[in-house]
Design a protein around this motif. Sequence first.
Motif, PDB file in Angstrom:
ATOM      1  N   VAL A  32       0.815  -1.211   0.000  1.00  0.00           N
ATOM      2  CA  VAL A  32       0.000   0.000   0.000  1.00  0.00           C
ATOM      3  C   VAL A  32       0.851   1.264   0.000  1.00  0.00           C
ATOM      4  O   VAL A  32       0.335   2.367   0.166  1.00  0.00           O
ATOM      5  N   TYR A  33       2.148   1.096  -0.175  1.00  0.00           N
ATOM      6  CA  TYR A  33       3.027   2.276  -0.187  1.00  0.00           C
ATOM      7  C   TYR A  33       2.673   3.194  -1.358  1.00  0.00           C
ATOM      8  O   TYR A  33       2.445   2.744  -2.477  1.00  0.00           O
ATOM      9  N   LYS A  34       2.623   4.472  -1.086  1.00  0.00           N
ATOM     10  CA  LYS A  34       2.273   5.446  -2.120  1.00  0.00           C
ATOM     11  C   LYS A  34       3.550   5.913  -2.823  1.00  0.00           C
ATOM     12  O   LYS A  34       4.376   6.598  -2.243  1.00  0.00           O
ATOM     13  N   MET A  35       3.668   5.567  -4.069  1.00  0.00           N
ATOM     14  CA  MET A  35       4.893   5.845  -4.816  1.00  0.00           C
ATOM     15  C   MET A  35       5.156   7.331  -5.030  1.00  0.00           C
ATOM     16  O   MET A  35       6.243   7.717  -5.434  1.00  0.00           O
ATOM     17  N   GLN A  36       4.188   8.185  -4.746  1.00  0.00           N
ATOM     18  CA  GLN A  36       4.422   9.603  -5.014  1.00  0.00           C
ATOM     19  C   GLN A  36       5.535  10.184  -4.159  1.00  0.00           C
ATOM     20  O   GLN A  36       6.095  11.220  -4.492  1.00  0.00           O
ATOM     21  N   ASN A  37       5.868   9.546  -3.059  1.00  0.00           N
ATOM     22  CA  ASN A  37       6.911  10.066  -2.163  1.00  0.00           C
ATOM     23  C   ASN A  37       8.265   9.412  -2.387  1.00  0.00           C
ATOM     24  O   ASN A  37       9.150   9.541  -1.549  1.00  0.00           O
ATOM     25  N   PHE A  38       8.436   8.725  -3.492  1.00  0.00           N
ATOM     26  CA  PHE A  38       9.681   8.011  -3.771  1.00  0.00           C
ATOM     27  C   PHE A  38      10.166   8.340  -5.190  1.00  0.00           C
ATOM     28  O   PHE A  38       9.373   8.443  -6.122  1.00  0.00           O
ATOM     29  N   ALA A  39      11.469   8.521  -5.334  1.00  0.00           N
ATOM     30  CA  ALA A  39      12.068   8.741  -6.661  1.00  0.00           C
ATOM     31  C   ALA A  39      13.310   7.882  -6.795  1.00  0.00           C
ATOM     32  O   ALA A  39      14.110   7.785  -5.854  1.00  0.00           O
ATOM     33  N   TYR A  40      13.468   7.264  -7.960  1.00  0.00           N
ATOM     34  CA  TYR A  40      14.584   6.356  -8.221  1.00  0.00           C
ATOM     35  C   TYR A  40      15.053   6.562  -9.651  1.00  0.00           C
ATOM     36  O   TYR A  40      14.259   6.513 -10.588  1.00  0.00           O
ATOM     37  N   LEU A  41      16.347   6.839  -9.834  1.00  0.00           N
ATOM     38  CA  LEU A  41      16.918   7.110 -11.154  1.00  0.00           C
ATOM     39  C   LEU A  41      18.134   6.233 -11.381  1.00  0.00           C
ATOM     40  O   LEU A  41      18.861   5.913 -10.451  1.00  0.00           O
ATOM     41  N   GLU A  42      18.350   5.881 -12.643  1.00  0.00           N
ATOM     42  CA  GLU A  42      19.540   5.109 -13.014  1.00  0.00           C
ATOM     43  C   GLU A  42      20.397   5.920 -13.977  1.00  0.00           C
ATOM     44  O   GLU A  42      19.883   6.719 -14.780  1.00  0.00           O
ATOM     45  N   ALA A  43      21.702   5.708 -13.888  1.00  0.00           N
ATOM     46  CA  ALA A  43      22.643   6.432 -14.749  1.00  0.00           C
ATOM     47  C   ALA A  43      22.458   6.029 -16.218  1.00  0.00           C
ATOM     48  O   ALA A  43      22.160   4.871 -16.518  1.00  0.00           O
TER      49      ALA A  43
END
Length: 219
Positions: free
Chosen positions: A78-89
């Motif tokens: 149920v985690y809300k993805m709006q508060n997470f950011a993930y980037l790859e090089a």
Amino acid sequence: MGQQEEMDVESLQKSGRRRGNCLDVFLVISVIFLFVAVAAVAVGGSMAVLELRSKLEPARPSIGVEALKLSGDAPDPVYKMQNFAYLEATSSELKTSTMQWAPVAYGAGTSVGNNFLFDAQQNSLKPKKVGNYFMFIDLNLTCTFNCTAGHLSVHIGDKLTCEVELPAVADKTPVSRKCWTVSRIDGQKLLTQMTVPKEGLQYWKLELSSSRFGMFLVD
């Protein structure tokens, strides 16, 4: 006289027993108090750990879960993805410049939640909410052939700095560095600046799939 002495001895014995009983009661009360205090500290510590754990665990989406090995449990569905950011090089070249990043496909969207603005042209990431954020960066590098030694530095704004010492090697020796922090973000646009020596880092390259930057809102 003998009777008086006998009464005094008896009084002393009774007084000694009373003092002994008082001492026993005091020791029992002290032990109980100590036990309650230790129990209270243990419960308080457990609650604090559970509270922190509940905040950190949901930040482990199915993408790049190894990047956030904060616990061994499955991610909260149920985690809300709006508060997470993930980037790859997206560039393996090591040079003094702004690092290039890209989000990853996640479900029907991407790995950048609605709480963030990612500018692909500037390679910047800006949280919309003011708060404390957990930030991490993983740097994985590989020598391709006869690599020179050198120092690599990566700065994410003024919030996080990650330093990597690269050895002089002649084979495909991997070098990994993981850095993290918790920092307050108040409307800042975050750029990731890479700095290498003037002579460069010849034959070293950045592994794209395992070099990443991520952050999530703690509170």
